[in-house]
Structure formats: C-alpha cells, structure tokens
Design an enzyme around this catalytic site. Structure first.
Site, PDB file in Angstrom:
ATOM      1  N   GLU A  81      -1.584  -6.131  -4.060  1.00  0.00           N
ATOM      2  CA  GLU A  81      -2.848  -5.912  -4.749  1.00  0.00           C
ATOM      3  C   GLU A  81      -2.870  -6.481  -6.170  1.00  0.00           C
ATOM      4  O   GLU A  81      -3.930  -6.833  -6.688  1.00  0.00           O
ATOM      5  CB  GLU A  81      -3.204  -4.422  -4.784  1.00  0.00           C
ATOM      6  N   LYS A 108     -13.239   8.893  -0.090  1.00  0.00           N
ATOM      7  CA  LYS A 108     -13.452   8.482   1.299  1.00  0.00           C
ATOM      8  C   LYS A 108     -14.631   9.212   1.937  1.00  0.00           C
ATOM      9  O   LYS A 108     -15.419   8.616   2.684  1.00  0.00           O
ATOM     10  CB  LYS A 108     -12.170   8.731   2.109  1.00  0.00           C
ATOM     11  N   MET A 121      12.176 -17.789 -21.518  1.00  0.00           N
ATOM     12  CA  MET A 121      11.732 -17.379 -22.844  1.00  0.00           C
ATOM     13  C   MET A 121      12.626 -16.284 -23.417  1.00  0.00           C
ATOM     14  O   MET A 121      12.937 -16.269 -24.605  1.00  0.00           O
ATOM     15  CB  MET A 121      10.273 -16.913 -22.797  1.00  0.00           C
ATOM     16  N   PHE A 163      -2.144  13.068   0.211  1.00  0.00           N
ATOM     17  CA  PHE A 163      -1.469  11.826   0.584  1.00  0.00           C
ATOM     18  C   PHE A 163      -2.170  10.632  -0.081  1.00  0.00           C
ATOM     19  O   PHE A 163      -3.383  10.492   0.014  1.00  0.00           O
ATOM     20  CB  PHE A 163      -1.484  11.676   2.116  1.00  0.00           C
ATOM     21  N   GLN A 164      -1.402   9.827  -0.743  1.00  0.00           N
ATOM     22  CA  GLN A 164      -1.899   8.618  -1.434  1.00  0.00           C
ATOM     23  C   GLN A 164      -2.981   8.927  -2.459  1.00  0.00           C
ATOM     24  O   GLN A 164      -3.960   8.204  -2.589  1.00  0.00           O
ATOM     25  CB  GLN A 164      -2.374   7.575  -0.412  1.00  0.00           C
TER      26      GLN A 164
END
Ligand SMILES: Cc1ncc(C[n+]2csc(CCOP(=O)(O)OP(=O)(O)O)c2C)c(N)n1
Length: 558
Positions: A49, A161, A473, A111-112
C-alpha cells in the site's frame, strides 16, 4: 436516490472525474471493491500500500489532478501512512480511502482495527470518517475540494464497513463549503506596490522559488518578474523546474546540496523574493546566517508559513501565480527592462567559470556524467522521478530540468522507495511521455515489488539504478563526519538487478560505459515493458558540493 454506502462512494468518485485508483483490497473495504468492478474507474493493483500512496502522489504531481489511493483497514491503512506523510510534506493533493471496522466495533481492538483518524491527523490536511451513508457524497466532495485547493495536501476518508454496506437515500451536491476554510487569498495591491518598489530599487535582488510556484503554475510569471529586475533565480529542491535550468538567470538549487552560485549569491543579495517556499532547514542551512544582508519579501498561500522559520520584511499571502502577475504589472509600470547590471554580470562570470570545472572531472562512469547524458537523450518533456540519497542529490545538481512538473522527488519527507512507484503514477497520468526513475540500490529495494504492477498493468518506465552497493548518502556522512566508521551501510552485491527485473517480466540491463548507458536509455524509451538499467558506480563517490547540517550556506565542502 437509494443506494449503498459503497455505491455512493464510487459514484461520488466518478463525479469527481477520478480516472484511476491505486490500491489493494482487504476485508474492510470489500463492499467498495465489489462496486468498483462495475465502474469505469480503472483500478491499479499494487503489491504494497505504501506504493499506492506514492503512485497517487506521482500521478498528482505530474498531472495537477488529485491522485486517489485505497486500502483496507488496519495494516493496509497504516501501510499507506508513509506515502500520505510524503504527500503532506510536499503539499501533493491526494485522497486516501481506507476501510474501517464496523462502527459497533470501533474502539474495541477489533480484528484489523487501527485508529486511522488519530494516526493520520498529523500528516493529512483533513481526515473524515463518515458515519452515515447520507454523508458520503458531501464528504467526498469536501475531500477533493480540500485536497486540491489552497495549499494542496492529502485528505483521508476512513469508511467503516457497515456504512459501506448500509443503504439510504443520497444526494450528490454540486458544491460544498467547508466552514473556516479559506482559499480565496488574493494579493493585497498595496503590498504588491511596496514589493515592486523594494525590488525596483534593489541592486542585488535574488529570487528563491519553491514548490508553490510549480503547484500554482506560476513559472511563466516567475520568469517575467526575474527578467524584468534581472534577478538570479535559485530554487528549493521542490521548486526545481519552476524556471528552465538552462535559462541565463537560473542558478540551480540552494541549500545543503545546492549549487555554488546559489549558495554564494544568497549572501550578497540585498533583496530576497521568496515565492511558495517554506524556508526548510535543507534549503536555508543555519537560519541565523541565511541571506543576512537582504530584505525578505515572502509570497505564500499558507498564512501559517509566514514567519514560521524566517522572519520577513514583507509578507504577501496569496496564490503565487496571482501575486507574481500583479507584481510584474506593478514593476513594468515604473521600470523599463534592465539590460545589464554589475549583479547580472557577476552571475554570468560565475556560471562560466563553474561550467569549465565540472566538465573536466576524471573517470568514465560518474554520476554527473550519467545525469548529463540522461538530459541529452531525454526530450524536454520527459518526467524524472528520484529516490532518496546521493542519487537524488546528483539528479538535482546535474540533471537540468526544463519544464515544471517534470522533476518529481520526495523533498520534505525524504522517503526512500518513493521514486519508482511515483514514476508509475506519473506514467499513468501522462502515458505519452517517457518517465524515468533515478534510483539508488537501497531505495529501489524498498518498493521494487512495484515491478509487478508496472508489468501486469502495462505501465512501462525506465529505472536507472546508480548502484554503489551502499546506502550511499549515509556512507557519505560516515566518511565525512564519522571518520570513515562505516556502520550498517554495505548492501553487498544482492540482488542481481538484471535478473530481478527479468523475474518480474521486465527488461534488465547492466552497463559499463557512458555510451552503453546512452544506448540503454534510448532502447528503454522504445520498449513496451519497464526497463531496469543497473549502472555500477564507485561506492566512494561523494555528492559535492555540500553544506554540513547546521552550518551556514557559505561553509561549503567540495
Ligand atoms: C524510508 C527511509 N529510511 C531511511 C532513510 C535514511 N536514508 C537517507 S539516504 C539513505 C541511503 C540511500 O541509499 P540508496 O537508496 O542506495 O541511495 P544512494 O544514497 O546510494 O544514492 C538512507 C538510508 C530514508 N531517507 N528513508
């Protein structure tokens, strides 16, 4: 009209003329993905993502449209955050849509579940969590309005949801108003008059152009003002491209890895006209000693930027284009075009001597030579993105940008892994121009799995890896400031980038000379798949000149 929340969301996006969404699905956003299947909006599936957010950001920067990315709740949503923060610090307009657990579960560690409003607030311009289906169309309209107006930036829509699945009667508004949100900043004529007077009377004016000039499409106006008062134009990293870098008044980037001309002339300027820049530490060096001898006029659309880092003598809160237009008109009322001044002659001399020096440097396959060659083979409208590190600074020093919106880099957040997905976003927006990512091996490895997206979705770009087998760097800082005590910077010879590219169905090339490089780039521009060009360079190569962090711009090394 009665419809589900998911449908209301997708229809709202269609009404905003969204053409493409970069994303990856999951449980809490499935209702939206189901509706998306019947929509005309193209969905581009990413493999992580973070890349979706960078792609949306690259799409926005290249096209001046708002980019859209989407993820599921919890880990999907938090994976977007790095990309959202990157867009935030560079004022890039994106709308991020995340699924959320159902309203009855919010706050229960479901959950999540992740508190996205809490997590995203500091790195977004605004965050929404609609709790009723009826609110979705107005939320989407507001989100696009806020993302794209004033000082642009990322906006989050976190959609539970159950709200996606519920249905209700919805109406789609034509216009929205956001309470307390102003975008109508116009230049105050009195202040413009004053600024014109100061500039007309200054002997050594210098312009510092930031990303705001590019965001407001003010390049032409900037150039006209500069030519009228014969002011050299330096840019911040984000402002690169706001003036063609082959213009006689362009003096390149200012700051930590700025050009010698820019970093020297700023000390001698008697007036600084700063436009759409935020005086970041990488630009100013030690603030107390930044342009010590000059009056400062600051044009910016964001009132919060005025006096934040640098006190100014005159502030004009306005869209950069409108302010520069007004300034040009005011200047030309009193000033006939200057032909030549001691200041402009000095600039010319400086540029000539410096040019000779860089052309004569030794070895064959050096980053400056590669980047100059890249400029030679690419058409002026080609878009270059960069990763972060030495590759980015070499590109900013040696790749001359000729048009605005053709140099896309993570300036504020300095986010490794940005450039490759951003290049895919840019290519999606403008498919008919070549898009090239200048990469370091470390950065490329952070989002290399976007090769899968680029190949399966037919979005061919060119990746040039300046491969020093190092986190270059960091190694440079250890070399210069930690007595060569190299700690955790060696990446070794893995992976074989040529084979890696081939494993994804892309083209992989390894080159050994500038001529081979040139040929490889030209071939890649004709190729229908992404090409990864591995360019082995010396791991000891430094990016110079450099101003050490916390020092003033005259303390240049190299
Ligand atoms: C996500 C992230 N992690 C760490 C850093 C710190 N950092 C800045 S430059 C750099 C090295 C970059 O290495 P590479 O991509 O190989 O580019 P090079 O400097 O060698 O051109 C690191 C680790 C960062 N900017 N971003």
């Amino acid at each position: 009209m009665r419809m589900s929340g998911a449908k209301a969301l997708v229809e709202s996006l269609e009404k905003e003329r969204v053409e493409v969404i970069f994303g990856l699905p999951g449980g809490a956003i499935m209702p939206v993905y189901d509706v998306l299947l019947d929509s005309k909006v193209r969905h581009i599936l990413v493999r992580h993502e973070q890349s979706a957010a960078h792609m949306a950001d690259g799409y926005a920067r290249a096209s001046r449209k708002t980019g859209v990315c989407m993820a599921t709740s919890g880990p999907g949503a938090t994976n977007l955050i790095t990309g959202i923060a990157t867009a935030h610090l560079d004022s890039s307009p994106i709308v991020a849509i995340t699924g959320q657990v159902s309203t009855s579960q919010i706050g229960l560690d479901a959950f999540q579940e992740a508190d996205m409003i809490g997590i995203a607030s500091p790195v977004t311009k605004y965050s929404f969590q609609p709790r009723r289906v009826e609110d979705i169309p107005v939320t989407v309209k507001k989100a696009f309005h806020i993302a794209s107006t004033g000082r642009p930036g990322p906006v989050l829509i976190d959609l539970p949801k159950d709200i996606q699945m519920d249905s209700a009667e919805v109406e789609f508004p034509m216009k929205v108003e956001v309470r307390g949100y102003r975008t109508d900043y116009k230049p105050d004529p009195e202040k413009i008059g004053l600024a014109a007077e100061i500039l007309a009377n200054s002997e050594r004016p210098l312009i510092l152009a930031g990303g705001g000039v590019i965001l407001s499409d003010a390049s032409e106006e900037l150039q006209k003002v500069a030519e009228t008062i014969l002011a050299p134009v330096a840019t911040s990293l984000m402002g690169k491209g706001s003036i063609p870098e082959d213009h006689p008044l362009s003096i390149g980037i200012i700051g930590m890895h700025g050009s010698k001309e820019a970093n020297r002339l700023i000390y001698e300027a008697d007036t600084l006209l700063a436009v759409g820049c935020r005086f970041s530490d990488r630009t100013t060096g030690k603030l107390d000693e930044f342009c010590p001898a000059s009056k400062v006029i600051h044009i910016d659309i964001d009132p919060a930027e005025i006096g934040k880092n640098r006190c100014v003598d005159l502030a004009i809160i306005s869209d950069a284009k409108m302010a520069l237009e007004a300034l040009y008109r005011a200047l030309t009322k009193t000033l006939t075009e200057k032909k030549d001044t001691a200041w402009s002659r000095k600039l010319k001399e400086m540029k000539e001597t410096n040019n000779v020096k860089t052309e004569n440097s030794g070895r064959d396959l050096t980053p400056p030579k590669i980047l100059k060659e890249l400029r030679r083979v690419l058409p002026p409208e080609a878009i270059v993105t960069t990763e972060v590190g030495q590759n980015q600074m070499w590109a900013s020093l040696y790749f001359k940008v000729l048009k605005p919106r053709t140099f896309i880099t993570s300036g504020g957040f300095g986010c490794m892994g940005y450039g490759f997905p951003a290049s895919i976003g840019a290519k999606t927006a403008i498919p008919n121009v070549p898009v090239v990512d200048v990469a370091g091996d470390g950065s490329f490895m952070m989002t290399e799995n976007s090769l899968a997206t680029s190949v399966t979705e037919n979005i061919p770009v060119t990746v040039i890896i300046l491969n020093n087998r190092m986190l270059g760097m960091v190694a440079q800082w250890q070399r210069l400031f930690y007595n060569r005590r190299y700690s955790a910077v060696s990446l070794g010879d893995v992976p074989d980038f040529q084979k890696l590219a081939e494993a994804y169905g892309a083209e992989g090339l390894r080159i050994g000379s500038v001529e081979e490089f040139s040929r490889a780039v030209k071939e890649s521009l004709k190729s229908e798949v992404t090409t990864v060009i591995d360019v082995p360079i010396d791991p000891e190569e430094n990016v110079l000149p450099m101003v050490p962090a916390g020092y003033s711009l005259k303390d240049v090394i190299g």
